[in-house]
Design a protein around this motif. Sequence first.
Motif, mmCIF file in Angstrom:
data_model
loop_
_atom_site.group_PDB
_atom_site.id
_atom_site.type_symbol
_atom_site.label_atom_id
_atom_site.label_comp_id
_atom_site.label_asym_id
_atom_site.label_seq_id
_atom_site.Cartn_x
_atom_site.Cartn_y
_atom_site.Cartn_z
ATOM 1 N N ASP A 69 31.514 0.895 13.097
ATOM 2 C CA ASP A 69 30.824 1.001 11.814
ATOM 3 C C ASP A 69 31.492 0.142 10.745
ATOM 4 O O ASP A 69 30.836 -0.479 9.921
ATOM 5 N N TYR A 70 32.803 0.132 10.763
ATOM 6 C CA TYR A 70 33.569 -0.511 9.687
ATOM 7 C C TYR A 70 33.620 -2.033 9.847
ATOM 8 O O TYR A 70 33.444 -2.770 8.875
ATOM 9 N N SER A 120 25.856 3.585 19.840
ATOM 10 C CA SER A 120 25.502 3.149 18.489
ATOM 11 C C SER A 120 24.472 2.022 18.528
ATOM 12 O O SER A 120 23.534 1.996 17.720
ATOM 13 N N TYR A 121 24.638 1.087 19.460
ATOM 14 C CA TYR A 121 23.679 -0.022 19.574
ATOM 15 C C TYR A 121 22.293 0.487 19.962
ATOM 16 O O TYR A 121 21.275 -0.056 19.513
ATOM 17 N N THR A 192 25.837 -5.907 13.847
ATOM 18 C CA THR A 192 25.239 -4.825 13.064
ATOM 19 C C THR A 192 25.867 -4.800 11.672
ATOM 20 O O THR A 192 26.984 -5.271 11.476
ATOM 21 N N PRO A 193 25.148 -4.247 10.691
ATOM 22 C CA PRO A 193 25.698 -4.172 9.329
ATOM 23 C C PRO A 193 26.979 -3.345 9.294
ATOM 24 O O PRO A 193 27.118 -2.362 10.025
ATOM 25 N N ARG A 194 27.912 -3.744 8.441
ATOM 26 C CA ARG A 194 29.176 -3.019 8.306
ATOM 27 C C ARG A 194 29.037 -1.928 7.250
ATOM 28 O O ARG A 194 28.313 -2.069 6.272
ATOM 29 N N PRO A 486 29.081 7.144 14.116
ATOM 30 C CA PRO A 486 28.072 6.168 14.512
ATOM 31 C C PRO A 486 27.024 6.814 15.386
ATOM 32 O O PRO A 486 27.298 7.643 16.227
ATOM 33 N N GLY A 487 25.787 6.387 15.178
ATOM 34 C CA GLY A 487 24.714 6.924 15.992
ATOM 35 C C GLY A 487 23.975 8.068 15.346
ATOM 36 O O GLY A 487 23.016 8.572 15.892
#
Length: 488
Positions: A69-70, A120-121, A192-194, A486-487
């Motif tokens: 995520d970060y 998460s993806y 992916t966006p941070r 995440p997710g």
Amino acid sequence: MKQKTSQWFSMLIVSSAIFLAVIDIFVVNVALPAIQKGLKGTNGELQLVIAIYLLGYSCLLITGGRLGDYYGRKKIFIAGMLLFTVSSCFCGLAQSTGQLNIARFFQGITAAIMTPQGVSYIQVLFPEEKERMKAIGIYGIIAGSASVIGQFLGGLLPDTHFAVEGWRLIFFINVPVGIVAVIFAGLFLKETPRNTSLKFDYEGVLLLTPALFCLVFPVIQGRELGWPAWSVVLLLTAAPLFYLFYIHQRNKLTQGKEPLINMRLFYHKDFRIGLFASLFYFLVQESYFLITGVFFQNGLGIPSYTTGSYFVFQGIGYVIASILSVKLIPSFGKKVLVAGVLTMICAFVLHILFLDNLQAGPFAFAAILLLYGIGCGAVLPSLLAFSLKGIPHQFAGAASGSYYTAQQSAIAMGAGIIGGVFFYVTGDSPSLQDYVTAYRAAAILSIAMLVVVIGFLVILPDSYTSTTRKVLKAKMPVNPQSCHLPGE
């Protein structure tokens, strides 16, 4: 059509993480006797080969997801896969069990970094619920297939005559898969966006990791060495470390900060019951492969290739039962899980009865392993769902992260406790009768733990009332960011 193809291809790329992570749990189970022979390791060091990987995996599983995520999931996936590939090389090059276990610990850590990015993806690649559920199902099939392939390769490769010892190939096979995954991820995965607003709970990790180590390591090595003073000290140290971790996590919530594990989840009685059922279940499930693999090869003298072939029947039973159980759950609820645990108990009972007739043919081996796989398949796909069924949606990520951390820790403890009983009874120079007695003792202990699982399942509701949900929401913080994973 091209967009959909890209989605599914991307999912297959990130699924390589769970494929490799699961394979490296199961491939070692069957190959342990060959590893012990090649490195001249002790029984305690043998158990640690399994447990130390799971220890590293469980400690950083939640943090691994937050790293994605970060910093961006693509970057973390590639970094985790590269480090996993390198640590796999060090495992294959190890010249002692000490070196192997150090490499296995880092292999577990890197698996914890790369694996959460896959789930998460899926959330990002498949925004539509129907497609997402299909993708999650395929993701689960890949993980299940990895367990079957791992057991088969764990039997096949040690018997392979190559430039290096056959057991080393179980680690080296990760290298080409890892390299291909890194190349494909670099070329085809989209970043992916941070979310830089998230804060890491480094203190929580630094408290949880030594707490788990102080619990698992002495349970395995202490028995081997006759319970020296340091092993007792470590065990006694585990309790205050876990308590400090609990206080630290609770204070984080009180201060409005993000904890590693949201302790307010445990206000939910049904979550606690489901978690305890899962803990006792996973103490048994993976230790079964450890004691059965060693018993077959070292006790009965069955070649590793044949042993791996027998374990394939367990995988077949698992796949069949898992498909059927998902369809039966809506009609029969937790009765399906209870039936699955009872089936596992029946498999253990048959193992015990079979010990009195060691002349039985390979059909008996295959049939019992098939039965055990059917039991596992009836339980595993829905055990998590029952544990989290009453959790409000915004807390599902935190709850599932806590669940998987407890799951991996329980698997490691199972190798120490049930595996410890098995190796304690066999002794230093075991005869066939020693192996028979040891397997019987470990099987009886496993049955006792599965009976406890049934007890928890009996008191676990099939459904949750709206009142329960209201109580839970009232006790939990209203800001979902305080326990984001995440997710979600």
